[in-house]
Enzyme design. Sequence first.
Site, mmCIF file in Angstrom:
data_model
loop_
_atom_site.group_PDB
_atom_site.id
_atom_site.type_symbol
_atom_site.label_atom_id
_atom_site.label_comp_id
_atom_site.label_asym_id
_atom_site.label_seq_id
_atom_site.Cartn_x
_atom_site.Cartn_y
_atom_site.Cartn_z
ATOM 1 N N ASP A 1 39.028 20.873 42.958
ATOM 2 C CA ASP A 1 40.141 20.491 42.085
ATOM 3 C C ASP A 1 40.220 21.372 40.836
ATOM 4 O O ASP A 1 39.187 21.845 40.337
ATOM 5 C CB ASP A 1 39.945 19.024 41.669
ATOM 6 C CG ASP A 1 41.204 18.432 41.047
ATOM 7 O OD1 ASP A 1 42.296 19.006 41.230
ATOM 8 O OD2 ASP A 1 41.082 17.388 40.383
ATOM 9 N N ARG B 1 37.640 10.927 40.551
ATOM 10 C CA ARG B 1 38.295 10.127 41.595
ATOM 11 C C ARG B 1 37.831 10.639 42.955
ATOM 12 O O ARG B 1 37.435 11.793 43.081
ATOM 13 C CB ARG B 1 39.823 10.356 41.572
ATOM 14 C CG ARG B 1 40.565 9.817 40.418
ATOM 15 C CD ARG B 1 42.082 9.947 40.675
ATOM 16 N NE ARG B 1 42.538 11.339 40.628
ATOM 17 C CZ ARG B 1 42.796 12.008 39.509
ATOM 18 N NH1 ARG B 1 42.614 11.417 38.339
ATOM 19 N NH2 ARG B 1 43.214 13.250 39.546
ATOM 20 N N LEU C 1 25.162 26.548 59.094
ATOM 21 C CA LEU C 1 25.962 25.639 58.258
ATOM 22 C C LEU C 1 27.228 25.273 59.020
ATOM 23 O O LEU C 1 27.866 26.140 59.608
ATOM 24 C CB LEU C 1 26.355 26.332 56.942
ATOM 25 C CG LEU C 1 27.268 25.515 56.028
ATOM 26 C CD1 LEU C 1 26.459 24.501 55.218
ATOM 27 C CD2 LEU C 1 28.045 26.409 55.065
ATOM 28 N N HIS D 1 45.292 28.692 43.211
ATOM 29 C CA HIS D 1 44.794 28.514 44.586
ATOM 30 C C HIS D 1 44.211 29.831 45.096
ATOM 31 O O HIS D 1 43.150 29.852 45.717
ATOM 32 C CB HIS D 1 45.920 28.040 45.509
ATOM 33 C CG HIS D 1 46.517 26.720 45.112
ATOM 34 N ND1 HIS D 1 45.750 25.650 44.719
ATOM 35 C CD2 HIS D 1 47.811 26.298 45.041
ATOM 36 C CE1 HIS D 1 46.542 24.615 44.432
ATOM 37 N NE2 HIS D 1 47.792 24.993 44.608
#
Length: 269
Positions: free
Chosen positions: A41, A215, A152, A58
Amino acid sequence: MTPKPYTHRDAVPYRPLDWTGVQPPVFAPGSVPAHVAIVMDGNGRWANRRGLSRVEGHKAGESALLDVVAGAIQAGVTHLSVYAFSTENWSRSPDEVRFLMGFNRDVLHRRRDQLNEWDVRVRWAGRRPRLWGSVVKELQHAERLTQHNRTLTLTMCVNYGGRVELVDAMRGIADDVAAGRLKPSAVTEKLIGRRLYVPDMPDVDLFVRSSGEQRTSNFLLWESAYAEYVFLDTLWPDFSREHLWRAIDLYQSRDRRFGGAVDKPGPTA
Ligand code: FPP
């Protein structure tokens, strides 16, 4: 292995796993979270603070993601899940949605060989309806290319929402019950877990969110039932492997009890 240069038109140069030369702290054996989930975020705020448009944020988030993948491998994390596009992100402006779709497609395209060389298995968690066909194609291509990798597992959560994941699972279960293929008494936590988008995804141990927001935003709700939460103020484009290691360090200081409790006599009990 000799690193392969990128040829894709938007290429960000190929980077070997340890390109920063920075090594992780020595974590106690067995104390590293197996599964880390990240809400990446703060891209929009990062860009706007620089007088740039949100999409520039972004774009800058791509190398942060690659650095964090490298840092996860170095630390011994085996599963990393990232929130790349949520089912709620469709409510953004048409321009931003269009950008994010194309960007997801292009990042997967230009990074898949690098991730493959790092022995990363790419998986997709999310809903098919509405998602651009070209994004699904790239996700499936990356999944096929990397299916045998084991160091991974990187789960790209694209068109993902925790509630709709449960809705989709419940619909499948309800269909099976209605058709007589499944008894209601056979519906257990284990069975629901097997109906999620990635049935063999382990529970999340460490849930990290960048940017200072605190959040969950509908991310991996079922899988994070007993996760430890770490919220860091750094905006995603400024995030690096060292922030991941800081989050792992904080995780290690937590006392995970999974609902159990024992007496610990003493002044700090
Ligand atoms: C949240 O920041 C970020 C997203 C909705 C997009 C996530 C994509 C990236 C981090 C780029 C990495 C690329 C891929 C394909 C994984 P925000 O836009 O909500 O930022 P804000 O809270 O500051 O507005």
